[in-house]
Design an enzyme around this catalytic site. Sequence first.
Site, PDB file in Angstrom:
ATOM      1  N   CYS A  81     105.541 -24.511  16.248  1.00  0.00           N
ATOM      2  CA  CYS A  81     106.500 -23.570  15.676  1.00  0.00           C
ATOM      3  C   CYS A  81     107.702 -24.302  15.037  1.00  0.00           C
ATOM      4  O   CYS A  81     107.540 -24.909  13.993  1.00  0.00           O
ATOM      5  CB  CYS A  81     106.914 -22.566  16.747  1.00  0.00           C
ATOM      6  SG  CYS A  81     107.419 -21.001  16.061  1.00  0.00           S
ATOM      7  N   HIS A 174     102.206 -20.710  19.984  1.00  0.00           N
ATOM      8  CA  HIS A 174     102.713 -21.339  21.213  1.00  0.00           C
ATOM      9  C   HIS A 174     101.662 -21.440  22.322  1.00  0.00           C
ATOM     10  O   HIS A 174     101.669 -20.621  23.249  1.00  0.00           O
ATOM     11  CB  HIS A 174     103.894 -20.522  21.757  1.00  0.00           C
ATOM     12  CG  HIS A 174     105.109 -20.561  20.900  1.00  0.00           C
ATOM     13  ND1 HIS A 174     106.080 -21.528  21.029  1.00  0.00           N
ATOM     14  CD2 HIS A 174     105.510 -19.753  19.889  1.00  0.00           C
ATOM     15  CE1 HIS A 174     107.040 -21.321  20.149  1.00  0.00           C
ATOM     16  NE2 HIS A 174     106.721 -20.250  19.441  1.00  0.00           N
ATOM     17  N   GLU A 176     101.643 -23.212  24.797  1.00  0.00           N
ATOM     18  CA  GLU A 176     102.300 -23.450  26.098  1.00  0.00           C
ATOM     19  C   GLU A 176     102.630 -22.135  26.805  1.00  0.00           C
ATOM     20  O   GLU A 176     102.990 -22.145  27.983  1.00  0.00           O
ATOM     21  CB  GLU A 176     103.563 -24.314  25.911  1.00  0.00           C
ATOM     22  CG  GLU A 176     104.771 -23.627  25.280  1.00  0.00           C
ATOM     23  CD  GLU A 176     104.683 -23.463  23.762  1.00  0.00           C
ATOM     24  OE1 GLU A 176     103.594 -23.688  23.187  1.00  0.00           O
ATOM     25  OE2 GLU A 176     105.698 -23.073  23.165  1.00  0.00           O
TER      26      GLU A 176
HETATM   27  N1  GLN Z   1     111.922 -19.309  13.353  1.00  0.00           N
HETATM   28  C1  GLN Z   1     112.185 -20.519  14.081  1.00  0.00           C
HETATM   29  C2  GLN Z   1     112.659 -21.623  13.152  1.00  0.00           C
HETATM   30  O1  GLN Z   1     112.610 -21.470  11.981  1.00  0.00           O
HETATM   31  C3  GLN Z   1     110.964 -20.983  14.807  1.00  0.00           C
HETATM   32  C4  GLN Z   1     110.628 -20.037  15.931  1.00  0.00           C
HETATM   33  C5  GLN Z   1     109.948 -20.655  17.086  1.00  0.00           C
HETATM   34  O2  GLN Z   1     109.953 -21.876  17.265  1.00  0.00           O
HETATM   35  N2  GLN Z   1     109.402 -19.831  17.947  1.00  0.00           N
HETATM   36  O3  GLN Z   1     113.089 -22.638  13.623  1.00  0.00           O
END
Ligand code: GLN
Length: 193
Positions: A81, A174, A176
Site C-alpha cells: 500500500c 494488506h 498482514e
Molecule cells: N492512501 C495512502 C497513501 O497514499 C495509502 C493507504 C494505506 O497504506 N493503507 O499513502
Amino acid sequence: MSKIVGVLALQGDFKEHIEALNEVEGVEARPVKTKEQIAQCDALVIPGGESTTIGKLMERFGLDEPIREMAAQGKPIWGTCAGMIVLAKEIVESDQWRLGLMDITVERNAFGRQVDSFETDLDVKGIDEPVHAIFIRAPYVREVCEECGVDVLATFEDKIVLCRQGNLLASAFHPELTDDRRIQEYFLSMIEE
Ligand code: GLN
C-alpha cells in the site's frame, strides 16, 4: 538459521506485519529504523500507512541510502500500500518523495474516496487458490514497464494490485491483515532465489 526480516517502523501498520511474518516458520521479523538495523536484515518490508509521511521520515533519517543498497545487493524488499507508493518511480500527479526503485506508475487513493476500503478474492499468479485481499484507501498500479522486467501477479477489475520486479514486490492490499500467510511465504521464498 532464521531469516531476519526487517519491517520499517517509522509510521503505519508495522506491528501487524511483524506479527504476521513471525507466524511463518524460520523467520525472525523485527522493527527497523536505523541504518545499522537495516544492514542486518535478509529482507525488508515497507508497511502501509501514509506514503508522504513514510517518505519524509525515510529521507530525514537517511534511510533511503541503506535501503537502496539492500535492493542493489538483491535482497528482497516488499512494499504494501503506502510502501508500494514509496517504491514506485512514478506517482500520478504527485511530486512527493519516493525511493523510486520499481519501474511502475502508481495512482494514490485509486478506488475513489467513497470506497474507503473493501475486500475481495484475488487470483494470484503462482498461488493455487484465490487470496482474500483487504484494500484500505488503496493505490493501484496504472502502468508497469514490462521491458524492465516487471511481472504482474494479480489484478482487480483490470487494475494491477500485485507485481514484482526482480527482488522487489509491491502489493496494493494488506496481506498482514488476514490469517493467510501465502503472500508472506511467496515474499520469503524470494530470499532463497
Ligand atoms: N492512501 C495512502 C497513501 O497514499 C495509502 C493507504 C494505506 O497504506 N493503507 O499513502
